[in-house]
Write a protein that holds these residues in place. Sequence first.
Motif, PDB file in Angstrom:
ATOM      1  N   PHE A  25      -7.759  17.205 -14.989  1.00 24.87           N
ATOM      2  CA  PHE A  25      -6.904  18.269 -14.470  1.00 24.87           C
ATOM      3  C   PHE A  25      -5.971  17.734 -13.380  1.00 24.87           C
ATOM      4  CE2 PHE A  25      -6.127  21.737 -11.427  1.00 24.87           C
ATOM      5  CZ  PHE A  25      -5.456  22.623 -12.256  1.00 24.87           C
ATOM      6  N   VAL A  26      -6.532  16.960 -12.455  1.00 24.52           N
ATOM      7  CA  VAL A  26      -5.709  16.388 -11.380  1.00 24.52           C
ATOM      8  C   VAL A  26      -4.721  15.376 -11.946  1.00 24.52           C
ATOM      9  CG1 VAL A  26      -5.761  15.096  -9.207  1.00 24.52           C
ATOM     10  CG2 VAL A  26      -7.480  16.837  -9.650  1.00 24.52           C
ATOM     11  N   ARG A  27      -5.143  14.625 -12.967  1.00 23.83           N
ATOM     12  CA  ARG A  27      -4.202  13.702 -13.631  1.00 23.83           C
ATOM     13  C   ARG A  27      -3.027  14.480 -14.225  1.00 23.83           C
ATOM     14  NH1 ARG A  27      -8.767  10.655 -16.426  1.00 23.83           N
ATOM     15  NH2 ARG A  27      -9.033   8.827 -15.107  1.00 23.83           N
ATOM     16  N   GLY A  28      -3.328  15.605 -14.850  1.00 26.18           N
ATOM     17  CA  GLY A  28      -2.279  16.440 -15.422  1.00 26.18           C
ATOM     18  C   GLY A  28      -1.308  16.925 -14.354  1.00 26.18           C
ATOM     19  N   ILE A  29      -1.840  17.337 -13.211  1.00 28.86           N
ATOM     20  CA  ILE A  29      -0.984  17.764 -12.100  1.00 28.86           C
ATOM     21  C   ILE A  29      -0.104  16.605 -11.649  1.00 28.86           C
ATOM     22  CG2 ILE A  29      -1.012  18.443  -9.655  1.00 28.86           C
ATOM     23  CD1 ILE A  29      -3.464  20.180 -10.352  1.00 28.86           C
ATOM     24  N   ALA A  30      -0.691  15.403 -11.537  1.00 33.23           N
ATOM     25  CA  ALA A  30       0.077  14.224 -11.110  1.00 33.23           C
ATOM     26  C   ALA A  30       1.199  13.910 -12.096  1.00 33.23           C
ATOM     27  CB  ALA A  30      -0.851  13.018 -10.947  1.00 33.23           C
ATOM     28  N   LEU A  69      -1.170  10.385  -5.041  1.00 37.63           N
ATOM     29  CA  LEU A  69      -2.110  10.994  -5.977  1.00 37.63           C
ATOM     30  C   LEU A  69      -2.401  10.046  -7.143  1.00 37.63           C
ATOM     31  CD1 LEU A  69      -3.791  13.493  -6.591  1.00 37.63           C
ATOM     32  CD2 LEU A  69      -1.775  14.504  -7.679  1.00 37.63           C
ATOM     33  N   PHE A  70      -1.362   9.407  -7.669  1.00 35.35           N
ATOM     34  CA  PHE A  70      -1.570   8.434  -8.754  1.00 35.35           C
ATOM     35  C   PHE A  70      -2.435   7.271  -8.274  1.00 35.35           C
ATOM     36  CE2 PHE A  70       1.838  10.342 -11.267  1.00 35.35           C
ATOM     37  CZ  PHE A  70       1.319  10.185 -12.536  1.00 35.35           C
ATOM     38  N   ILE A  71      -2.161   6.762  -7.085  1.00 40.09           N
ATOM     39  CA  ILE A  71      -2.933   5.634  -6.562  1.00 40.09           C
ATOM     40  C   ILE A  71      -4.385   6.045  -6.341  1.00 40.09           C
ATOM     41  CG2 ILE A  71      -3.168   4.077  -4.582  1.00 40.09           C
ATOM     42  CD1 ILE A  71      -0.028   4.224  -4.444  1.00 40.09           C
ATOM     43  N   PHE A  72      -4.602   7.229  -5.790  1.00 45.45           N
ATOM     44  CA  PHE A  72      -5.960   7.731  -5.598  1.00 45.45           C
ATOM     45  C   PHE A  72      -6.691   7.837  -6.939  1.00 45.45           C
ATOM     46  CE2 PHE A  72      -8.744  11.467  -5.784  1.00 45.45           C
ATOM     47  CZ  PHE A  72      -9.733  11.067  -4.893  1.00 45.45           C
ATOM     48  N   ILE A 128       0.285  -0.551  -9.228  1.00 43.96           N
ATOM     49  CA  ILE A 128      -0.996  -0.176  -9.830  1.00 43.96           C
ATOM     50  C   ILE A 128      -1.563  -1.339 -10.637  1.00 43.96           C
ATOM     51  CG2 ILE A 128      -2.070   1.327 -11.570  1.00 43.96           C
ATOM     52  CD1 ILE A 128      -0.282   3.602 -10.481  1.00 43.96           C
ATOM     53  N   GLY A 129      -0.721  -2.027 -11.406  1.00 43.12           N
ATOM     54  CA  GLY A 129      -1.183  -3.178 -12.187  1.00 43.12           C
ATOM     55  C   GLY A 129      -1.771  -4.267 -11.314  1.00 43.12           C
ATOM     56  N   VAL A 130      -1.056  -4.626 -10.248  1.00 40.62           N
ATOM     57  CA  VAL A 130      -1.556  -5.655  -9.327  1.00 40.62           C
ATOM     58  C   VAL A 130      -2.839  -5.175  -8.645  1.00 40.62           C
ATOM     59  CG1 VAL A 130      -1.037  -6.856  -7.156  1.00 40.62           C
ATOM     60  CG2 VAL A 130       0.688  -6.746  -8.952  1.00 40.62           C
ATOM     61  N   SER A 131      -2.877  -3.909  -8.256  1.00 39.89           N
ATOM     62  CA  SER A 131      -4.063  -3.367  -7.585  1.00 39.89           C
ATOM     63  C   SER A 131      -5.297  -3.414  -8.483  1.00 39.89           C
ATOM     64  CB  SER A 131      -3.809  -1.921  -7.147  1.00 39.89           C
ATOM     65  OG  SER A 131      -2.767  -1.867  -6.217  1.00 39.89           O
ATOM     66  N   ILE A 132      -5.122  -3.111  -9.752  1.00 41.44           N
ATOM     67  CA  ILE A 132      -6.258  -3.155 -10.678  1.00 41.44           C
ATOM     68  C   ILE A 132      -6.757  -4.582 -10.847  1.00 41.44           C
ATOM     69  CG2 ILE A 132      -6.962  -2.783 -13.080  1.00 41.44           C
ATOM     70  CD1 ILE A 132      -5.106  -0.321 -13.089  1.00 41.44           C
TER      71      ILE A 132
END
Length: 164
Positions: A25-30, A69-72, A128-132
């Motif tokens: 649900f939160v992903r959808g909001i993001a 929100l995406f990073i979280f 995000i790619g580098v963080s993962i």
Amino acid sequence: MRKIPNVSIQKGYTEALHRFPEVDFVRGIAVIMMAVFHFMWDLSYFNVIDIHVLYDGLWGIYQKITGGLFIFLVGLSLALSYSRSRDGYFVRFITRGAKIFCYGLLITVLSYFFAKQKVVFFGILHFIGVSIVISAFFIRAKYLNLVLGIAMLTIGFWLDKIRL
């Protein structure tokens, strides 16, 4: 976590049983927030609105909340993925991070050809790619990550005060 019945069923169905509807649900909001922001960016690119509107005031806050929100959610998803299966997590995380980073590179190339004055050199997908990829090395160190995170935030706030 939900209990999975001892029934031999298809992989996609068992993965669906493992999902958390709240996270989805939160992903959808993001995603909706990101779509709204990029629609506004498109309006700015075509000179319908002023670009500074997107990075100041309420829209600036909206932009930061959307990215945050995406990073979280990426961090939460990595923690959930690691807690579910530690087998092969290193390769999974490196592969996932590299794939997302490549999507970021695709955005860089496309923005170079279609919007040369606004090329995306290191955007949210790159980050995000580098963080993962980096998380693959640190996910096992729970409390060390907390200490390092606090140290990085402190250094960041300190560096922000320095004026050259």
